[in-house]
Design a protein around this motif. Sequence first.
Motif, short mmCIF file in Angstrom:
data_model
loop_
_atom_site.label_atom_id
_atom_site.label_comp_id
_atom_site.label_asym_id
_atom_site.label_seq_id
_atom_site.Cartn_x
_atom_site.Cartn_y
_atom_site.Cartn_z
N MET A 1 0.84 -1.18 0.00
CA MET A 1 0.00 0.00 0.00
C MET A 1 0.89 1.24 0.00
O MET A 1 1.84 1.33 0.73
CB MET A 1 -0.89 -0.02 1.24
CG MET A 1 -1.79 1.17 1.36
SD MET A 1 -2.92 0.92 2.74
CE MET A 1 -3.58 2.54 2.85
N MET A 2 0.55 2.20 -0.85
CA MET A 2 1.34 3.43 -0.94
C MET A 2 0.54 4.60 -0.38
O MET A 2 -0.67 4.66 -0.52
CB MET A 2 1.70 3.73 -2.38
CG MET A 2 2.73 2.83 -2.95
SD MET A 2 3.28 3.52 -4.51
CE MET A 2 4.12 2.14 -5.18
N ASN A 3 1.25 5.51 0.20
CA ASN A 3 0.65 6.73 0.73
C ASN A 3 1.51 7.91 0.32
O ASN A 3 2.70 7.77 0.07
CB ASN A 3 0.54 6.67 2.25
CG ASN A 3 -0.38 5.56 2.70
OD1 ASN A 3 -1.56 5.60 2.44
ND2 ASN A 3 0.17 4.57 3.37
N ILE A 4 0.90 9.08 0.31
CA ILE A 4 1.64 10.30 -0.01
C ILE A 4 1.70 11.17 1.23
O ILE A 4 0.70 11.38 1.91
CB ILE A 4 0.97 11.06 -1.17
CG1 ILE A 4 1.03 10.22 -2.45
CG2 ILE A 4 1.65 12.42 -1.38
CD1 ILE A 4 0.36 10.85 -3.65
N VAL A 5 2.89 11.66 1.51
CA VAL A 5 3.11 12.57 2.63
C VAL A 5 3.75 13.84 2.08
O VAL A 5 4.49 13.79 1.10
CB VAL A 5 4.00 11.91 3.72
CG1 VAL A 5 5.39 11.63 3.20
CG2 VAL A 5 4.05 12.77 4.97
N GLU A 6 3.43 14.97 2.68
CA GLU A 6 4.04 16.23 2.25
C GLU A 6 5.06 16.67 3.30
O GLU A 6 4.76 16.71 4.49
CB GLU A 6 2.97 17.31 2.08
CG GLU A 6 3.52 18.56 1.44
CD GLU A 6 2.43 19.53 1.02
OE1 GLU A 6 2.57 20.72 1.37
OE2 GLU A 6 1.47 19.11 0.35
N ILE A 7 6.24 17.00 2.81
CA ILE A 7 7.32 17.47 3.67
C ILE A 7 7.85 18.77 3.09
O ILE A 7 8.34 18.78 1.95
CB ILE A 7 8.45 16.42 3.78
CG1 ILE A 7 7.91 15.13 4.41
CG2 ILE A 7 9.63 16.97 4.58
CD1 ILE A 7 8.90 13.98 4.44
N ASN A 8 7.71 19.84 3.82
CA ASN A 8 8.19 21.16 3.40
C ASN A 8 7.71 21.54 2.00
O ASN A 8 8.47 22.09 1.20
CB ASN A 8 9.71 21.24 3.49
CG ASN A 8 10.21 21.08 4.91
OD1 ASN A 8 9.51 21.36 5.88
ND2 ASN A 8 11.44 20.63 5.07
#
Length: 112
Positions: A1-8
């Motif tokens: 399973m893939m997820n997207i995270v936002e960093i800066n």
Amino acid sequence: MMNIVEINGYRAVVQYDPDIDMFRGEFIGLNGGADFYAKDIDGLRKEGEISLKVFLEMCQEDGVEPRKAYSGKFNLRVSPTLHAEITARALAEGKSLNQWVADVLDESLHVH
């Protein structure tokens, strides 16, 4: 399973890698590769910030734009039957095929 995270302000795809028992993140939409690993989410964010900082510094040194530019165009191949069905649906809604597909894709990204 893939997820997207936002960093800066940059997005990364995150997945668990059972072979190394760690989470792996990889920034997307960049003019190069930048990945990072950690055992937990807090560590992943910390490592992601470090990886991104190094990538951005290298881009600045090399005079490279860090974000990949997108044209807004891509080819999509579907079966002839599906092509006929979506064309009929687009026309029924008074839209071009392109506009109908763009709307459907946009709606699918904004459904929570």
